[in-house]
Design a protein around this motif. Structure first.
Motif, PDB file in Angstrom:
ATOM      1  N   THR A 115      39.599  -7.540 -90.396  1.00 55.32           N
ATOM      2  CA  THR A 115      38.859  -8.022 -89.224  1.00 55.32           C
ATOM      3  C   THR A 115      38.912  -9.538 -89.082  1.00 55.32           C
ATOM      4  O   THR A 115      38.364 -10.079 -88.126  1.00 55.32           O
ATOM      5  N   LEU A 116      39.542 -10.210 -90.040  1.00 54.80           N
ATOM      6  CA  LEU A 116      39.656 -11.668 -89.993  1.00 54.80           C
ATOM      7  C   LEU A 116      41.105 -12.071 -90.239  1.00 54.80           C
ATOM      8  O   LEU A 116      41.842 -11.389 -90.961  1.00 54.80           O
ATOM      9  N   CYS A 117      41.440 -13.204 -89.636  1.00 56.85           N
ATOM     10  CA  CYS A 117      42.788 -13.743 -89.816  1.00 56.85           C
ATOM     11  C   CYS A 117      42.708 -15.229 -90.151  1.00 56.85           C
ATOM     12  O   CYS A 117      43.452 -16.036 -89.610  1.00 56.85           O
ATOM     13  N   GLU A 118      41.792 -15.550 -91.034  1.00 60.77           N
ATOM     14  CA  GLU A 118      41.633 -16.937 -91.425  1.00 60.77           C
ATOM     15  C   GLU A 118      42.418 -17.222 -92.697  1.00 60.77           C
ATOM     16  O   GLU A 118      42.533 -16.368 -93.574  1.00 60.77           O
ATOM     17  N   ASP A 119      42.933 -18.434 -92.777  1.00 59.40           N
ATOM     18  CA  ASP A 119      43.811 -18.804 -93.884  1.00 59.40           C
ATOM     19  C   ASP A 119      43.086 -18.722 -95.231  1.00 59.40           C
ATOM     20  O   ASP A 119      43.669 -18.270 -96.225  1.00 59.40           O
ATOM     21  N   LYS A 120      41.844 -19.138 -95.286  1.00 54.56           N
ATOM     22  CA  LYS A 120      41.120 -19.125 -96.563  1.00 54.56           C
ATOM     23  C   LYS A 120      40.903 -17.704 -97.071  1.00 54.56           C
ATOM     24  O   LYS A 120      40.972 -17.460 -98.279  1.00 54.56           O
ATOM     25  N   TRP A 121      40.657 -16.752 -96.148  1.00 50.44           N
ATOM     26  CA  TRP A 121      40.472 -15.365 -96.568  1.00 50.44           C
ATOM     27  C   TRP A 121      41.807 -14.750 -97.008  1.00 50.44           C
ATOM     28  O   TRP A 121      41.863 -13.976 -97.966  1.00 50.44           O
ATOM     29  N   ILE A 179      37.213  -8.350-100.568  1.00 43.65           N
ATOM     30  CA  ILE A 179      37.235  -9.780-100.885  1.00 43.65           C
ATOM     31  C   ILE A 179      35.888 -10.382-100.501  1.00 43.65           C
ATOM     32  O   ILE A 179      35.407 -10.212 -99.375  1.00 43.65           O
ATOM     33  N   THR A 180      35.274 -11.079-101.452  1.00 43.76           N
ATOM     34  CA  THR A 180      33.966 -11.696-101.208  1.00 43.76           C
ATOM     35  C   THR A 180      34.038 -13.195-101.470  1.00 43.76           C
ATOM     36  O   THR A 180      34.861 -13.671-102.267  1.00 43.76           O
ATOM     37  N   ARG A 181      33.175 -13.929-100.766  1.00 40.99           N
ATOM     38  CA  ARG A 181      33.010 -15.364-100.978  1.00 40.99           C
ATOM     39  C   ARG A 181      31.528 -15.675-101.072  1.00 40.99           C
ATOM     40  O   ARG A 181      30.671 -14.842-100.733  1.00 40.99           O
ATOM     41  N   ASN A 182      31.205 -16.875-101.494  1.00 44.66           N
ATOM     42  CA  ASN A 182      29.803 -17.239-101.671  1.00 44.66           C
ATOM     43  C   ASN A 182      29.060 -17.207-100.332  1.00 44.66           C
ATOM     44  O   ASN A 182      29.502 -17.798 -99.350  1.00 44.66           O
ATOM     45  N   ASP A 183      27.923 -16.516-100.320  1.00 42.76           N
ATOM     46  CA  ASP A 183      27.019 -16.461 -99.159  1.00 42.76           C
ATOM     47  C   ASP A 183      27.688 -15.904 -97.910  1.00 42.76           C
ATOM     48  O   ASP A 183      27.294 -16.222 -96.774  1.00 42.76           O
ATOM     49  N   THR A 184      28.709 -15.067 -98.065  1.00 48.08           N
ATOM     50  CA  THR A 184      29.354 -14.432 -96.916  1.00 48.08           C
ATOM     51  C   THR A 184      29.580 -12.962 -97.235  1.00 48.08           C
ATOM     52  O   THR A 184      29.788 -12.588 -98.399  1.00 48.08           O
ATOM     53  N   SER A 218      31.484  -9.344 -97.534  1.00 48.19           N
ATOM     54  CA  SER A 218      32.835  -9.024 -98.007  1.00 48.19           C
ATOM     55  C   SER A 218      33.721  -8.605 -96.834  1.00 48.19           C
ATOM     56  O   SER A 218      33.256  -8.089 -95.819  1.00 48.19           O
ATOM     57  N   ILE A 219      35.025  -8.840 -96.994  1.00 48.20           N
ATOM     58  CA  ILE A 219      36.032  -8.468 -95.999  1.00 48.20           C
ATOM     59  C   ILE A 219      36.967  -7.462 -96.655  1.00 48.20           C
ATOM     60  O   ILE A 219      37.415  -7.644 -97.796  1.00 48.20           O
ATOM     61  N   ASN A 220      37.249  -6.385 -95.923  1.00 42.74           N
ATOM     62  CA  ASN A 220      38.126  -5.345 -96.444  1.00 42.74           C
ATOM     63  C   ASN A 220      39.555  -5.552 -95.932  1.00 42.74           C
ATOM     64  O   ASN A 220      39.769  -5.818 -94.737  1.00 42.74           O
ATOM     65  N   PHE A 221      40.497  -5.391 -96.841  1.00 41.48           N
ATOM     66  CA  PHE A 221      41.924  -5.396 -96.506  1.00 41.48           C
ATOM     67  C   PHE A 221      42.450  -4.017 -96.884  1.00 41.48           C
ATOM     68  O   PHE A 221      42.586  -3.697 -98.074  1.00 41.48           O
ATOM     69  N   THR A 222      42.745  -3.204 -95.881  1.00 40.43           N
ATOM     70  CA  THR A 222      43.127  -1.807 -96.108  1.00 40.43           C
ATOM     71  C   THR A 222      44.633  -1.644 -95.955  1.00 40.43           C
ATOM     72  O   THR A 222      45.230  -2.049 -94.946  1.00 40.43           O
ATOM     73  N   ASN A 223      45.251  -1.055 -96.961  1.00 39.86           N
ATOM     74  CA  ASN A 223      46.708  -0.858 -96.955  1.00 39.86           C
ATOM     75  C   ASN A 223      47.073   0.342 -96.080  1.00 39.86           C
ATOM     76  O   ASN A 223      46.521   1.424 -96.226  1.00 39.86           O
ATOM     77  N   GLU A 224      48.050   0.124 -95.167  1.00 41.83           N
ATOM     78  CA  GLU A 224      48.477   1.186 -94.263  1.00 41.83           C
ATOM     79  C   GLU A 224      49.944   1.541 -94.409  1.00 41.83           C
ATOM     80  O   GLU A 224      50.375   2.593 -93.951  1.00 41.83           O
ATOM     81  N   PHE A 225      50.738   0.670 -95.021  1.00 41.32           N
ATOM     82  CA  PHE A 225      52.179   0.938 -95.087  1.00 41.32           C
ATOM     83  C   PHE A 225      52.767   0.234 -96.302  1.00 41.32           C
ATOM     84  O   PHE A 225      52.398  -0.891 -96.633  1.00 41.32           O
ATOM     85  N   VAL A 226      53.728   0.923 -96.962  1.00 44.28           N
ATOM     86  CA  VAL A 226      54.484   0.357 -98.078  1.00 44.28           C
ATOM     87  C   VAL A 226      55.953   0.688 -97.863  1.00 44.28           C
ATOM     88  O   VAL A 226      56.310   1.857 -97.669  1.00 44.28           O
TER      89      VAL A 226
END
Length: 486
Positions: A160-166, A264-269, A271-279
């Motif tokens: 759900t996010l496309c930020e470089d830090k994440w 993936i979690t960060r301080n005071d934020t 978590s963001i899920n990265f779900t695998n759909e293809f290999v």
């Protein structure tokens, strides 16, 4: 006592020998030898052969060492030398040589060989032969290489996010989870990711494309291959790479089936899920960056050799190319050349030293101008031809115009036109038309003579335009024309 020594041989004459000291067997044998020599008048060889040269150098064969070899032992001498109490000294021909590991037998040890370890090495073995110091130096050219084989993997993750830090945090977490797999499979994994909006929901959903490059030359990858024989070692390397390739693919398939989602979690934020759909898996036969298929290793023509100084090989190139003008490379196995500083350039491609960089002098400026001359010719020559094409019709036009002004006949070209018209008519009549055609040719000759005379008259009139008798000259010219016509 007089002795003459020449090239390891002693020439002697009859003499009375003084007492040499204690009655040792060696001295007794020496006396008997020299006495026999004096009686026979012949030269006697010494009981040992002194070397004519105490220092010698040899150029040994090229040495190829596989990348990430666990251990490789390079002997000082290519042949087994039986000498007493030798000392060994290894030297690397490099601006900043590293500390070398040498065994007591004089072998140079390479552990986890890298492309940068390639270069020129020299070993000097020193010893004494019958009390005379002797040294022999052997020069080696060492090249790193690897057999082709690798694995490329493409992964697609939804987020759900496309930020470089994440994205960086996600890649770091994925790399840590793959660490154990690298150890077990003796491989190395490099990751890179790009992010772009999803086609279904571009505003709220993004796709993270992760690319994994798997190198099969990890720690202890060559355990099954411990032969110093080059031919056997290369054959073993090929078999090991193919075996490990299948094992790594199976292990990664299991890994991503077990890890479908990464939190993936960060301080005071939250978590963001990265779900695998293809290999997707792709086996490759390309060289690693800094290596090229130079075909120098005759036992393995498709093997990748470390690019020498002055050349480079970017990722997926598989060929060593000379460094472009303005760049250089100092060591073996570079992916990109180093640019010269302070607006300096190199004279030619393939520079291998920073000393090849220099300021652009006047000669280089002249060379650049010379290189541009063909382009200038291509521009100027068509322009000159176009001007000529314009000048010729305009010259004809002004010539005809001046002739019509000065000539009595307002249309001197009419006779020429009539000649061709009448000639066609007479040609249809056959051979009987010969006299008529001859008459027409005479008239045409007269017209051409008039054209030339009037051209001369025009120039003469222009030259005498300032004189007071210009009109008279023009009238006299007309009178001569009348006489010719009569």
């Amino acid at each position: 006592m007089f002795h003459t020594v020449q090239q390891g041989r002693m020439f002697c004459a009859p003499r009375v020998w003084p007492d040499l000291g204690g009655p040792t067997v060696l001295r007794t044998m020496q006396i008997l030898t020299l006495v026999l020599c004096s009686c026979s008048g012949k030269a006697a060889a010494l009981p040992w052969n002194l070397p004519s040269n105490s220092s010698r150098e040899y150029q040994a064969d090229r040495v190829f060492i596989h990348t990430e070899s666990s251990q490789y032992s390079l002997p000082c001498s290519p042949i087994d030398m039986k000498v007493a109490d030798p000392t060994y000294q290894w030297v690397q021909d490099k601006a900043a040589p590293k500390l070398l590991s040498v065994t007591k037998e004089g072998h140079l040890l390479f552990q986890h060989f890298q492309a940068g370890d390639s270069g020129k090495y020299s070993c000097t073995i020193s010893y004494k032969k019958h009390g005379v110091p002797v040294s022999q130096t052997f020069h080696y050219s060492v090249f790193g290489y690897h057999v082709p084989g690798g694995l490329d993997i493409v992964l697609l993750f939804h987020s759900t996010l496309c930020e470089d830090k994440w994205t960086k945090k996600f890649l770091w977490d994925l790399q840590e989870k793959l660490r154990q797999l690298e150890i077990e499979q003796h491989c190395k994994v490099q990751l890179a990711a790009t992010c772009f909006p999803s086609l279904n929901n571009p505003s709220d959903e993004f796709i993270i494309q992760v690319r994994l490059e798997v190198s099969l030359f990890g720690p202890q990858w060559d355990e099954p291959c411990n032969s110093q024989n080059m031919e056997k070692a290369i054959d073993c390397y090929h078999k090991t790479v193919q075996h490990n390739l299948g094992q790594v693919q199976l292990a990664l398939n299991r890994f991503f089936k077990e890890h479908k989602s990464f939190h993936i979690t960060r301080n005071d934020t939250p978590s963001i899920n990265f779900t695998n759909e293809f290999v997707g898996f792709l086996k490759t036969e390309q060289c690693s960056e800094g290596y090229g298929q130079t075909r120098e290793l005759q036992r393995c023509l498709n093997c990748c050799i470390a690019c020498p100084p002055g050349t480079f090989s970017p990722p997926r190139a598989s060929q060593c190319s000379p460094c472009p003008v303005g760049t250089y490379s100092l060591i073996y196995g570079v992916a990109f050349c180093t640019p010269c500083k302070d607006s300096m350039i190199t004279m030619v491609p393939g520079a291998s030293s920073i000393m090849d960089c220099g300021k652009k002098d006047r000669n280089q400026q002249v060379d650049s101008i010379v290189h541009r001359i063909p382009l200038l010719i291509l521009i100027i020559v068509p322009a000159i031809l176009a001007l000529n094409f314009l000048f010729i019709p305009s010259s004809c036009y002004w010539f005809c115009r001046e002739y019509r002004v000065l000539s009595r006949d307002p249309a001197p070209g009419n006779m020429v036109i009539s000649f061709f018209r009448i000639s066609r008519q007479h040609l249809q009549n056959g051979p009987a038309a010969g006299p008529a055609i001859l008459l027409q040719l005479t008239k045409l000759s007269f017209v051409m003579k008039q054209v030339m005379r009037h051209s001369f008259g025009i120039s003469k009139l222009k030259a005498g335009a300032k004189a007071s008798d210009g009109t008279a000259g023009f009238q006299s010219l007309q009178s001569r024309d009348s006489e010719d016509l009569e």
